[in-house]
Design a protein around this motif. Structure first.
Motif, short mmCIF file in Angstrom:
data_model
loop_
_atom_site.label_atom_id
_atom_site.label_comp_id
_atom_site.label_asym_id
_atom_site.label_seq_id
_atom_site.Cartn_x
_atom_site.Cartn_y
_atom_site.Cartn_z
N ALA A 58 -24.27 22.23 8.34
CA ALA A 58 -23.05 22.34 7.81
C ALA A 58 -22.70 22.21 6.36
CB ALA A 58 -22.13 21.16 8.52
N PHE A 59 -23.27 21.23 5.65
CA PHE A 59 -23.60 21.33 4.08
C PHE A 59 -23.74 22.48 3.78
CE2 PHE A 59 -23.51 16.35 4.33
CZ PHE A 59 -22.23 16.35 4.31
N ALA A 60 -24.88 23.06 4.13
CA ALA A 60 -25.40 24.41 3.46
C ALA A 60 -24.31 25.40 3.65
CB ALA A 60 -26.59 24.84 4.13
N ALA A 61 -23.51 25.44 4.73
CA ALA A 61 -22.49 26.37 4.80
C ALA A 61 -21.30 26.15 4.03
CB ALA A 61 -22.15 26.60 6.36
N GLY A 62 -21.01 25.08 3.62
CA GLY A 62 -20.04 24.80 2.65
C GLY A 62 -19.16 23.81 3.16
N CYS A 63 -19.34 23.27 4.55
CA CYS A 63 -18.49 22.29 4.88
C CYS A 63 -18.12 21.26 4.14
CB CYS A 63 -19.26 21.57 6.16
SG CYS A 63 -18.07 20.44 7.01
N LEU A 64 -16.74 20.56 3.85
CA LEU A 64 -16.44 19.68 3.07
C LEU A 64 -15.78 18.66 3.90
CD1 LEU A 64 -15.56 21.71 -0.49
CD2 LEU A 64 -17.44 19.79 0.22
N LYS A 115 -24.47 29.66 11.07
CA LYS A 115 -23.94 30.65 11.79
C LYS A 115 -22.43 30.59 12.38
CE LYS A 115 -27.87 33.25 13.19
NZ LYS A 115 -28.96 33.39 14.52
N ALA A 116 -22.33 29.34 12.83
CA ALA A 116 -21.07 28.94 13.44
C ALA A 116 -19.88 29.06 12.43
CB ALA A 116 -20.94 27.41 14.19
N PHE A 117 -20.11 28.41 11.42
CA PHE A 117 -19.19 28.52 10.26
C PHE A 117 -18.97 30.03 9.71
CE2 PHE A 117 -19.85 23.84 9.53
CZ PHE A 117 -18.67 23.50 9.19
N ASN A 118 -20.00 30.79 9.71
CA ASN A 118 -19.79 32.25 9.24
C ASN A 118 -18.94 32.78 10.19
OD1 ASN A 118 -21.41 31.71 6.97
ND2 ASN A 118 -23.10 32.65 7.70
N PHE A 119 -19.11 32.57 11.76
CA PHE A 119 -18.25 33.26 12.70
C PHE A 119 -17.01 32.93 12.50
CE2 PHE A 119 -22.34 34.15 15.63
CZ PHE A 119 -22.36 35.47 15.30
N SER A 120 -16.62 31.66 12.35
CA SER A 120 -15.31 31.06 12.29
C SER A 120 -14.61 31.71 11.05
CB SER A 120 -15.38 29.54 12.27
OG SER A 120 -15.61 28.95 11.10
N ILE A 162 -23.67 33.08 3.62
CA ILE A 162 -22.63 32.52 3.92
C ILE A 162 -21.39 33.41 3.78
CG2 ILE A 162 -20.98 30.90 2.79
CD1 ILE A 162 -23.64 29.39 3.68
N THR A 163 -20.66 33.33 4.85
CA THR A 163 -19.43 34.31 4.96
C THR A 163 -18.23 33.45 4.21
OG1 THR A 163 -20.36 35.12 6.96
CG2 THR A 163 -17.97 35.43 6.74
#
Lengths: 288, 403
Positions: free
Chosen positions: B25-31, B161-166, B198-199
């Motif tokens: 999540a952190f790698a995907a940019g979750c804050l 991937k989940a963050f990217n899809f969302s 990252i999307t």
């Protein structure tokens, strides 16, 4: 210059409605019934926003479901019409994720105090910085007049055909004991005082609650034989008493009893973000 | 968006599934994370808090799961990638706002660490019985993307991937793991930040007064803006038009809701992911996902050693379901063997997509735990013996269990 012409010169015809900047004019007419008090409260809110002198770009409004839940849809701010009772929870997410925003929750008594009661007390406990305006019309109006957690004892509703048997919540007392830093109550008749209260609470850091007693001429009034909206306003006029600083314990509302209004609580307490940032700075220091 | 280097813990680590999930999540940019404590998802929250200060991410523990997902959707509109983590009972609570997330078309990620059920079940035992709830749990018509990781490494990869899809499809995405993966510690390789795809959020870039929150592009995905950027937009959970204003007409229901489904349905081929092993000349194919992966792979090896032509299809993305792939395999193979830690969920989808062309044998791992390869191997043998095309699902019963 003759007096009549002077007046003509002073009063310029207006191209736009004075609340054009605050209301979504493309959504009018609104859905509220004749005699309803929500429209008056919205007028006071619009005036309060203006008076509070805040950046409207950085202000957002969240509503739940019900007659009052529709308010967010008529206000020209970043506005959210969410699920039943979850307005405060949704607003908490917004405020914590971006503390620079000013967040207002505008909803009804059934939404905020019944289905959303848990979110109400917890947001007050945390002291999340937001203003909650709760329209209390003593009934579930959108669904046709069912008994609410604010319906006075013995009042009729479609689901209390023999008179309400449950004691109602005293909203200011609930807010006060849960930790709200600003608690006031006005009726839809007290437009000027309500406006001032909204402007004041908008600049108050912490969880502020303003209860607005509002006539529901269509359901609450009709089933209880209280006349039309104007008759209920007359009742507020004759039976409401301003008592600033009154102990919130004494603010119960019975069926057609006196309504005590005013500002009851105005205190300082660290907000959620204050405490959060304090913890965060402590953690960062510890790392170094 | 600037990449926060501290957010990506590049290197090789020994992490549990829950910990790997938060690193993903952190790698995907979750804050932003809002959650309510529940077994066996709690380590996600703890890991998040352990790292949140250095990453600069915000956390709030809400009063229940209903408010947790509500806060996540609110937070997502401020421009922060947001998530929550829970398990079965909390996942049930979240169904209300899964629907709101779909209707407001808000990107967010929900981690469901499955335990057993119904109701409280066994809080610290793995289950896979929320699979259908992930797909159908909220009321009304909707499509949802659900990924099912089978190891801590996949927990990391799939959360990204989940963050990217969302963000790509402007929709809530579910990562459905289970207690076994959540608590299993394994080697997890985290690549350098520039090696992670990252999307970014798809923002509206036009004039302030021209923004329509639900105006769709050719992919049926509307653009977003952040609260506080001066767009003064409105969104509602009621059926609405492009402006986000409620309109109570059937025409609008069609106009509003059908494209929410199309934006997923029209991109099924881009979303669906699976891993195939030895399906080319297979007679039997094991269809598996999540925690059953280990047992299925072992069983596959054992059966191969016995000279049986067996292949495997691991579902990485469970929803939308790989209908085409299953249908295509059904025409070639004799039977599918589907092991699950429930009493039959994904197996019914396999049976639906087989169109009667292959037998479908269901192996419930209910009795002997999740690592029992013997049952899968026996089911493969049963599948080979079966000469006829049987209608419906054949439920394999182990010798030790009740008949």
């Amino acid at each position: 210059m003759e007096p009549l012409k002077m007046i003509e010169k002073d009063i310029q015809p207006m191209d736009v409605h004075p609340m054009n900047d605050i209301l979504r004019m493309d959504r009018l007419p609104h859905i509220w019934c004749p005699g309803c008090g929500i429209g008056t409260a919205v007028t006071a809110f619009a005036a309060g926003l203006d008076k509070a002198n805040i950046d409207l770009k950085k202000t957002c409004i969240v509503s739940g479901i019900g007659c009052t839940g529709r308010v967010a849809g008529y206000i020209k701010l970043d506005s959210f019409h969410t699920t039943h009772g979850r307005g405060i929870a949704f607003a908490t997410g917004i405020k914590v994720a971006n503390p620079d925003l000013k967040v207002i929750v505008f909803s009804g008594d059934g939404d905020l105090i019944s289905i959303g009661g848990n979110h109400f007390i917890h947001a007050a406990r945390r002291n999340v910085n937001m203003l909650v305006i709760c329209i209390n019309n003593f009934i579930y109006a959108m669904t046709g007049g069912q008994v609410a957690p604010t319906t006075p004892l013995a009042a009729y509703a479609t689901t209390s055909p023999f008179g309400c048997v449950e004691p109602p919540f005293n909203i200011p007392y609930l807010a006060d004991s849960s930790g709200a830093v600003y608690v006031a109550r006005w009726t839809a008749l007290h437009v000027r005082r309500l406006t001032n209260s909204i402007a004041e609470a908008l600049n108050k850091p912490g969880f502020s609650v303003i209860e607005v007693i509002s006539p529901c001429a269509m359901y609450y009034s009709r089933i209880n034989r209280l006349g039309d909206g104007l008759d209920m306003m007359k009742f507020y006029h004759d039976n409401s008493e301003i008592r600033h600083g009154e102990d919130t314990k004494n603010l119960d509302i019975g069926f057609q009893t006196k309504i005590i209004v005013g500002k009851f609580v105005d205190r300082e307490r660290p907000t959620y973000m204050d405490s959060y940032n304090k913890w965060l700075s402590g953690t960062k220091k510890a790392e170094k | 968006m600037k990449t926060n280097l501290k957010a990506v813990l590049t290197g090789t680590h020994t992490l549990s599934g829950n910990e790997a999930c938060i690193e993903g999540a952190f790698a995907a940019g979750c804050l932003f994370l809002a959650a309510y404590p529940i077994m066996p998802a709690i380590e996600t929250i703890e890991r998040y808090l352990k790292r949140s200060a250095e990453v600069g991410a915000t956390f709030i523990q809400m009063e229940d799961e209903i408010s947790a997902l509500a806060a996540v959707i609110g937070a997502s509109w401020t421009g922060k990638k947001s998530m929550t983590a829970t398990s079965g009972p909390g996942f049930s609570n979240m169904m209300e706002h899964l629907g709101l997330g779909v209707m407001l078309e808000t990107p967010c990620v929900i981690i469901d660490v499955q335990r057993t059920g119904p109701s409280l079940g066994i809080p610290n035992r793995a289950g896979q019985a929320d699979m259908m709830q992930a797909r159908w749990g909220s009321h009304g018509d909707y499509e949802v993307i659900t990924l099912a990781p089978g190891s801590p490494q996949e927990m990391f990869d799939f959360t990204i991937k989940a963050f990217n899809f969302s963000e790509k499809y402007r929709t809530p995405v579910i990562v459905i793991s289970d207690e076994y993966i959540a608590h299993k510690k394994e080697k997890v390789v985290i690549p350098p930040a520039d090696g992670i795809k990252i999307t970014p959020r798809r923002y509206f870039k036009g004039q302030k007064d021209k923004y329509l929150p639900f105006k769709r592009d050719k992919d049926f995905v509307p653009r977003m803006v952040d609260i506080g950027d001066g767009f003064k937009f409105h969104v509602t959970g009621l059926t609405h038009d492009d402006k986000g204003y409620p309109i109570m007409l059937e025409e609008c229901q069609e106009y509003n809701v059908h494209p929410i489904l199309w934006k997923i349905r029209n991109h099924v081929d881009e979303i669906v992911e699976f891993q195939e092993t030895g399906t080319v000349d297979a007679e039997i194919v094991i269809v598996y996902y999540g925690a059953t992966s280990e047992a299925a792979i072992k069983a596959m090896k054992q059966a191969k050693d016995m000279g049986i032509k067996v292949g495997g299809l691991k579902l990485d993305v469970v929803w939308p379901f790989p209908d085409k792939k299953i249908a295509e395999l059904a025409e070639k193979v004799k039977a599918f063997v589907v092991p699950e830690i429930n009493y039959g969920q994904i197996v019914s989808e396999v049976e639906r997509c087989s169109y009667g062309n292959a037998n479908v044998i269901f192996v419930s791992h209910g009795e002997k735990g999740i690592n029992n390869t013997d049952d899968i191997v026996s089911a493969i043998k049963l599948a080979l013996k079966e000469k006829e095309r049987k209608k419906g699902i054949i439920e394999y019963r182990s010798q030790a269990g009740s008949s």
